[in-house]
Design an enzyme around this catalytic site. Structure first.
Site, short mmCIF file in Angstrom:
data_model
loop_
_atom_site.label_atom_id
_atom_site.label_comp_id
_atom_site.label_asym_id
_atom_site.label_seq_id
_atom_site.Cartn_x
_atom_site.Cartn_y
_atom_site.Cartn_z
N TYR A 1 0.82 -1.21 0.00
CA TYR A 1 0.00 0.00 0.00
C TYR A 1 0.86 1.26 0.00
CZ TYR A 1 -3.26 3.59 1.58
OH TYR A 1 -4.00 4.74 1.69
N GLU B 1 -1.94 15.32 9.78
CA GLU B 1 -2.62 14.18 10.38
C GLU B 1 -3.51 14.68 11.51
OE1 GLU B 1 -4.25 11.06 11.94
OE2 GLU B 1 -3.01 10.72 10.16
N GLY C 1 -7.10 17.95 7.86
CA GLY C 1 -6.52 18.11 6.53
C GLY C 1 -7.31 19.03 5.63
N ASP D 1 -3.72 9.72 2.20
CA ASP D 1 -3.68 8.38 2.80
C ASP D 1 -4.76 8.32 3.87
OD1 ASP D 1 -3.08 5.94 3.87
OD2 ASP D 1 -1.20 6.55 4.80
N SER D 2 -5.99 8.11 3.44
CA SER D 2 -7.12 8.16 4.36
C SER D 2 -7.60 6.77 4.71
CB SER D 2 -8.28 8.94 3.72
OG SER D 2 -8.78 8.24 2.60
N TYR E 1 -6.39 -6.28 3.62
CA TYR E 1 -7.47 -5.33 3.37
C TYR E 1 -8.70 -6.09 2.86
CZ TYR E 1 -4.48 -1.19 3.90
OH TYR E 1 -3.67 -0.19 4.40
#
Length: 317
Positions: free
Chosen positions: A88, A133, A165, A183-184, A252
């Protein structure tokens, strides 16, 4: 939601009707259960729970698994494991940065574990790496339990901003960044805004002409309705190139995750053919060599199965 201790038969749910049951730790096993993937669950054998906490935004847990090393869980959903995080982190970072020449200013939204920072730092042309973040606890937990991931914070080019963000981007001067990487986590809870049209409009404004964005874009096996909306919004907002790519991540849901790769109007960007190779040798001793990304897998990641290709290529046209 309170995550149950793995020595307790509690299934991990609270009695609060507003808190969905989205995970459970049964004796010896962690099971990832969520309304985002109904009717299925992925389970990992738990050797030891290393950390449990509740931040201002979410439940945070770290456990040692039998087969995937240490695992970071937010609100009951696996965010990374030591074994497969490379698939990822490397792809969400290098798909955009290897598609443009000499990126200098990069913004990371989310990514509190530091893995994307680690990968951005491989690009010697980059002069400034900003990260925003929302959850300070994620940063602290990553540094304590995942030092090989959080090593990205040690790069002197990194500027950490703890905050929202969306608000951060609104205050960024137009045309500031060459690349934005989002990158959520999944579109529930604090990350929901990061999947909505106004957020993409704010990203486009923050990018220079021909700038690029890479954002987590769910699974074609589970979330085509979400992907359709994201693609339609991106085609309306980004006047350069709009593409969907994917990678395999065993832990995932459905074993894969997708990315939206978009560029603003300006110098043409061909995401499918990388032009900016990584100087991996110069950073290998500090952060280790690449484990997953290479130019062949970069090109292959844009190949879609027919059912997804039909939807993605026609949506918004």
């Amino acid at each position: 939601m309170e995550v149950a201790n793995h020595n307790n038969n509690n299934n991990g749910c609270t009695n609060d009707k507003e808190s969905p049951c989205i995970s459970s730790v049964l004796p010896g096993w962690f099971s990832e259960i969520s309304p985002l993937w109904p009717g299925e669950a992925h389970s990992l054998k738990v050797e030891k729970i290393l950390f449990q906490g509740k931040s201002d935004y979410q439940d945070v847990m770290v456990f040692q698994s039998t087969t995937y090393g240490k695992v970071l869980v937010l609100d009951g959903v696996i965010q990374l494991t030591e074994r497969d995080e490379c698939a990822y982190q490397e792809m969400i970072t290098h798909l955009p940065l290897c598609s443009i020449p000499n990126p200098k200013k990069v913004l990371v939204i989310g990514g509190g574990d530091g893995g994307v920072l680690r990968e951005v730092s491989r690009h010697s042309s980059v002069e400034q790496i900003d990260i925003c973040e929302i959850d300070k606890m994620v940063v602290e937990v990553a540094k304590q339990f995942f030092p090989d991931v959080a090593v990205g914070y040690e790069d002197p080019r990194v500027n950490l901003h703890i905050g929202d963000g969306v608000a951060f981007l609104k205050n960024v001067p137009a045309g500031t960044y060459d690349a934005v990487i989002v990158d959520s986590s999944d579109p529930i809870g604090p990350a929901q805004e990061l999947f909505e049209k106004p957020f993409f409009e704010t990203i486009a404004r923050a990018l220079r002409p021909g700038g690029v964005v890479s954002t987590q874009a769910e699974s074609i096996w589970l979330h085509m309705h979400i992907i359709e909306e994201i693609v339609a919004n991106c085609r309306e907002i980004f006047k350069g190139s709009v593409n969907y790519a994917w990678t395999t991540v065993p832990t995932y849901p459905s074993g894969m995750i997708g990315f939206m790769l978009c560029s603003t109007e300006g110098p043409a960007v061909d995401f499918k053919n990388p032009i900016n190779p990584i100087d991996d040798e110069s950073h290998g001793q500090t952060i280790g060599p690449l484990k997953f990304y290479n130019s062949e897998i970069h090109q292959a990641s844009f190949c879609l199965p027919s059912f997804a290709k039909r939807v993605i290529e026609t949506k918004g046209k």
